[in-house]
Design a protein around this motif. Structure first.
Motif, mmCIF file in Angstrom:
data_model
loop_
_atom_site.group_PDB
_atom_site.id
_atom_site.type_symbol
_atom_site.label_atom_id
_atom_site.label_comp_id
_atom_site.label_asym_id
_atom_site.label_seq_id
_atom_site.Cartn_x
_atom_site.Cartn_y
_atom_site.Cartn_z
ATOM 1 N N LEU A 53 0.811 -1.221 0.000
ATOM 2 C CA LEU A 53 0.000 0.000 0.000
ATOM 3 C C LEU A 53 0.844 1.270 0.000
ATOM 4 O O LEU A 53 0.599 2.199 -0.761
ATOM 5 C CB LEU A 53 -0.945 0.014 1.214
ATOM 6 C CG LEU A 53 -2.085 -1.003 1.183
ATOM 7 C CD1 LEU A 53 -2.929 -0.883 2.443
ATOM 8 C CD2 LEU A 53 -2.967 -0.809 -0.057
ATOM 9 N N SER A 59 0.276 5.050 -5.150
ATOM 10 C CA SER A 59 0.246 4.125 -4.022
ATOM 11 C C SER A 59 -0.548 2.868 -4.366
ATOM 12 O O SER A 59 -1.281 2.816 -5.362
ATOM 13 C CB SER A 59 -0.390 4.807 -2.804
ATOM 14 O OG SER A 59 -1.772 5.053 -3.068
ATOM 15 N N GLU A 61 -3.088 1.780 -2.691
ATOM 16 C CA GLU A 61 -4.510 2.120 -2.548
ATOM 17 C C GLU A 61 -5.066 2.649 -3.864
ATOM 18 O O GLU A 61 -6.122 2.221 -4.333
ATOM 19 C CB GLU A 61 -4.655 3.169 -1.443
ATOM 20 C CG GLU A 61 -6.074 3.670 -1.272
ATOM 21 C CD GLU A 61 -6.142 4.768 -0.223
ATOM 22 O OE1 GLU A 61 -7.058 5.596 -0.313
ATOM 23 O OE2 GLU A 61 -5.264 4.803 0.684
ATOM 24 N N LYS A 62 -4.330 3.591 -4.480
ATOM 25 C CA LYS A 62 -4.781 4.158 -5.753
ATOM 26 C C LYS A 62 -4.751 3.107 -6.848
ATOM 27 O O LYS A 62 -5.629 3.072 -7.726
ATOM 28 C CB LYS A 62 -3.888 5.350 -6.114
ATOM 29 C CG LYS A 62 -4.419 6.187 -7.269
ATOM 30 C CD LYS A 62 -5.707 6.880 -6.895
ATOM 31 C CE LYS A 62 -5.512 7.909 -5.810
ATOM 32 N NZ LYS A 62 -6.782 8.617 -5.488
ATOM 33 N N CYS A 64 -5.310 -0.080 -6.501
ATOM 34 C CA CYS A 64 -6.518 -0.913 -6.340
ATOM 35 C C CYS A 64 -7.740 -0.233 -6.951
ATOM 36 O O CYS A 64 -8.548 -0.867 -7.646
ATOM 37 C CB CYS A 64 -6.773 -1.191 -4.855
ATOM 38 S SG CYS A 64 -5.572 -2.291 -4.082
ATOM 39 N N GLN A 65 -7.873 1.065 -6.688
ATOM 40 C CA GLN A 65 -9.029 1.810 -7.204
ATOM 41 C C GLN A 65 -9.044 1.826 -8.729
ATOM 42 O O GLN A 65 -10.089 1.668 -9.364
ATOM 43 C CB GLN A 65 -9.008 3.235 -6.655
ATOM 44 C CG GLN A 65 -9.234 3.306 -5.157
ATOM 45 C CD GLN A 65 -9.008 4.706 -4.604
ATOM 46 O OE1 GLN A 65 -8.583 5.610 -5.314
ATOM 47 N NE2 GLN A 65 -9.266 4.879 -3.305
ATOM 48 N N ILE A 80 -3.834 -7.616 -1.152
ATOM 49 C CA ILE A 80 -3.072 -6.547 -0.501
ATOM 50 C C ILE A 80 -2.067 -7.189 0.455
ATOM 51 O O ILE A 80 -2.413 -8.063 1.273
ATOM 52 C CB ILE A 80 -4.008 -5.585 0.245
ATOM 53 C CG1 ILE A 80 -4.879 -4.821 -0.754
ATOM 54 C CG2 ILE A 80 -3.210 -4.612 1.115
ATOM 55 C CD1 ILE A 80 -5.887 -3.894 -0.115
ATOM 56 N N ASP A 88 -4.803 0.458 9.777
ATOM 57 C CA ASP A 88 -5.743 1.003 8.787
ATOM 58 C C ASP A 88 -6.726 -0.069 8.328
ATOM 59 O O ASP A 88 -7.136 -0.098 7.174
ATOM 60 C CB ASP A 88 -4.951 1.561 7.598
ATOM 61 C CG ASP A 88 -5.715 2.630 6.842
ATOM 62 O OD1 ASP A 88 -6.628 3.232 7.439
ATOM 63 O OD2 ASP A 88 -5.398 2.855 5.666
ATOM 64 N N HIS A 91 -10.182 0.806 6.529
ATOM 65 C CA HIS A 91 -10.040 1.378 5.196
ATOM 66 C C HIS A 91 -9.549 0.334 4.195
ATOM 67 O O HIS A 91 -10.030 0.263 3.065
ATOM 68 C CB HIS A 91 -9.076 2.557 5.241
ATOM 69 C CG HIS A 91 -8.908 3.236 3.917
ATOM 70 N ND1 HIS A 91 -9.903 3.994 3.319
ATOM 71 C CD2 HIS A 91 -7.859 3.255 3.045
ATOM 72 C CE1 HIS A 91 -9.484 4.449 2.166
ATOM 73 N NE2 HIS A 91 -8.245 4.014 1.970
ATOM 74 N N ILE A 92 -8.596 -0.480 4.615
ATOM 75 C CA ILE A 92 -8.016 -1.482 3.715
ATOM 76 C C ILE A 92 -9.069 -2.476 3.255
ATOM 77 O O ILE A 92 -9.133 -2.854 2.079
ATOM 78 C CB ILE A 92 -6.831 -2.195 4.392
ATOM 79 C CG1 ILE A 92 -5.647 -1.221 4.528
ATOM 80 C CG2 ILE A 92 -6.406 -3.438 3.616
ATOM 81 C CD1 ILE A 92 -4.497 -1.753 5.335
ATOM 82 N N LEU A 95 -11.204 -1.555 0.074
ATOM 83 C CA LEU A 95 -10.563 -1.271 -1.206
ATOM 84 C C LEU A 95 -10.918 -2.261 -2.306
ATOM 85 O O LEU A 95 -10.441 -2.128 -3.424
ATOM 86 C CB LEU A 95 -9.033 -1.238 -1.028
ATOM 87 C CG LEU A 95 -8.491 -0.099 -0.154
ATOM 88 C CD1 LEU A 95 -6.974 -0.210 -0.016
ATOM 89 C CD2 LEU A 95 -8.869 1.259 -0.739
ATOM 90 N N ARG A 152 -4.737 10.918 4.967
ATOM 91 C CA ARG A 152 -6.146 11.077 4.582
ATOM 92 C C ARG A 152 -6.537 12.562 4.604
ATOM 93 O O ARG A 152 -7.230 13.055 3.722
ATOM 94 C CB ARG A 152 -7.057 10.320 5.545
ATOM 95 C CG ARG A 152 -6.779 8.837 5.628
ATOM 96 C CD ARG A 152 -7.502 8.064 4.522
ATOM 97 N NE ARG A 152 -7.294 6.638 4.736
ATOM 98 C CZ ARG A 152 -6.273 5.937 4.245
ATOM 99 N NH1 ARG A 152 -5.370 6.526 3.493
ATOM 100 N NH2 ARG A 152 -6.140 4.656 4.496
#
Length: 569
Positions: A53, A59, A61-62, A64-65, A80, A88, A91-92, A95, A152
């Motif tokens: 992550l 990153s 996170e991005k 994954c999106q 992940i 986290d 939040h994780i 995703l 965040r």
């Protein structure tokens, strides 16, 4: 055997994970961050993606999106693999990953990786949904939680900025963009990330950006509002800020949309030119004055009527009173304090009427004028004066009088005089593209006055009505008695158009004031109807009279119904 993409910026972890998966017999591709991974995903569709992550550029996170937003990657299993799982967790788990593995000691991690792949092979991966494998080998770190919270918070601020902000590598690969930047480009985040910043522009604009960033130094590079650049149909400014972290050099672009500002400026300039053309082509003379009556603007029509050349008033600054009011027509001095135009600049009252102006050669001529104050923040800053030469009209009026076209009793124009003058004014209206307003007036209950009080009182009543109408309407308006108890007024100034209600209110107020006088033998009552001549669809004077006459009879009927004509029924 599966095709697996492993994304991690830690070289040791990346090497261990790649070698382990290869020993399991899989084809493995590696990427050091999300930006490199997106480049690989343009060419290869893996079965599984293992991603950390916390990585530079784009990153995990991005990443994954973006993967979840692309239809062609919807079957890819995202795993992940991170050391920030416990800090986290909520939040994780949101995703969209198929499974989550805590990044702990690698020997423990190997079993979890094998377990995930086994579930994928068996089609039982949903059993791991919402679980963090290996979390028992870790403990929460307070500082990591604070850093994630700060990240965040930064993202919220970043995406709330009105300016578009992008970060890209020296080669132009975009790895960060806020919401405003996406709006400027007209692209979704999944289509923008890993694309070329330079390709957002076309033609000469692209080459201009390339040239500016060919060898970026330490100083900002600016495309300012004096020469904005085109992006997705919008004119924008860009501040390029070279930046550097411990490992990478990159560029931050801050973009501002000037489209509305430029459009408004162009529209304002166009409007200014249009106004100048209008002022320069209208047949009426126009002066602009400051509060002290000094000339600040004059149009060609005014110069022509007064016999001046443009260079005569080039310096302007002259007082209008000294230019057009040498003296009164009888030769007496005309004090500035008596000038109605000057008074408008002092008290802010709109004034209309007739005046005598003087030409440069000393000749006088009659004009119809309107003086309108200019006000800014409730303060009078000047006056606009419009005027027209009414010499021809005056001659026409004199000719009508000489031809005995006036009503003997009231000294108003009679029907013949009115029809002759109105016919000419209608032709002038069509020629000058102006509308006219016609007011038809009927004296209520004149027969009762004649029968009860006598015809001499009836005649006096008609004279009283004629005087009242002349006092109510402007000198420039044509007031006539058509015969018997009928009067008509032709308003020749466009200022009357749209002000019919105010005209009727003013007339009613005058009638009420007259009726308050003591010792009256009869109440004064007038029925009124209004007709409008439109130059775009002209009609004859007879049609205009019929139109106003019908409106008058409607008014008369309403007054009788409500007993408002001053008489008992």
């Amino acid at each position: 055997m599966k095709t697996i993409l492993v994304v991690d910026n830690h070289p040791v972890v990346l090497k261990l994970l790649v070698e382990f998966l290869k020993r399991m017999g899989h084809e493995v591709i590696s990427a050091e961050d999300g930006l490199a991974a997106l480049e690989i995903l343009k060419k290869v569709t893996p079965d599984i993606v293992f991603t950390d992550l916390i990585m530079p550029n784009i990153s995990g996170e991005k990443l994954c999106q973006v993967i979840r937003s692309r239809p062609e990657l919807k079957e890819v299993h995202i795993i992940i693999y991170s050391s920030t799982m416990l800090e986290d967790e909520a939040h994780i788990l949101s995703l969209g990953a198929a499974a989550c593995i805590a990044k702990g000691p690698f020997k423990n991690t190997e079993a979890h990786i094998a377990q995930v792949i086994e579930h994928i092979d068996n089609g039982t991966l949903p059993a791991l949904q919402g679980k963090i494998l290996g979390g028992e080998d870790l403990y929460k770190r307070h500082i990591t939680s604070e850093l994630l919270c700060s990240k965040r918070h930064y993202e919220i601020i970043f995406n709330s900025m009105p300016e578009g902000v992008m970060e890209f590598t020296l080669e132009g690969k975009i790895f960060h963009a806020n919401a405003a930047a996406m709006g400027l480009c007209g692209l979704q985040e999944e289509n923008l990330l890993a694309s070329s910043f330079f390709d957002l522009f076309t033609g000469e604009h692209r080459e201009r950006v390339r040239a500016l960033l060919h060898s970026p130094g330490q100083d900002p590079v600016i495309i300012d509002d004096t020469a904005p650049i085109l992006l997705n149909g919008k004119m924008i400014t860009i501040h390029f800020l070279p930046s550097q972290d411990e490992e990478h050099t990159f560029i931050i672009a801050i973009m501002r949309d000037l489209t509305e500002k430029i459009t408004a400026a162009r529209e304002l300039e166009l409007l200014r030119h249009q106004q100048e053309r209008i002022l320069n082509t209208v047949s009426e003379g126009i002066f602009g004055l400051d509060q002290e009556n000094h000339v600040t603007f004059v149009n060609p029509a005014a110069l022509a009527m007064l016999g001046y050349e443009p260079h005569d008033l080039a310096a302007l600054g002259n007082k209008l009173h000294e230019i057009v009011h040498y003296h009164k027509p009888d030769g007496r001095a005309y004090p500035l304090t008596d000038c109605p135009i000057h008074a408008t600049g002092q008290d802010g009252i709109v004034r209309k009427g007739t005046e005598t102006f003087w030409r440069k050669n000393g000749e006088s001529f009659p004009v119809r004028y309107t003086a309108t104050p200019i006000q800014e923040d409730y303060e009078i800053t000047g006056t606009v004066v419009t005027f027209a030469d009414i010499t021809e009209r005056k001659k026409m009026e004199e000719k009508l009088r000489e031809s005995a076209m006036t009503d003997e009793l009231t000294s108003l124009f009679n029907r013949r005089g009115f029809m002759t003058l109105a016919d000419k004014l209608i032709k002038i209206s069509v020629r000058d593209k102006n509308d006219l307003l016609l007011v038809y007036v009927d004296f209520d209950n004149l027969k009762w006055i004649n029968d009860t009080l006598g015809h001499s009182v009836g005649d006096q009543a008609l004279i009283e009505a004629a005087t009242l109408l002349q006092d109510t309407f402007r000198l420039a308006d044509i007031v006539a008695r058509l015969g018997g108890d009928e009067f008509v007024i032709l308003c020749t100034d466009n200022s009357a158009l749209g002000n019919e209600r105010n005209i009727l209110i003013r007339l009613n107020e005058t009638i009420e004031k007259t009726n308050r006088m003591t010792n009256r033998q009869y109440p004064l009552s007038l029925s009124v109807g209004v007709g409008r001549f439109e130059h775009l669809s002209p009609c004859s004077i007879d049609d205009l009279l019929r139109q106003a006459d019908q409106a008058m009879y409607k008014n008369k009927g309403e007054k009788k119904t409500l007993h408002l004509d001053g008489y008992k029924h």
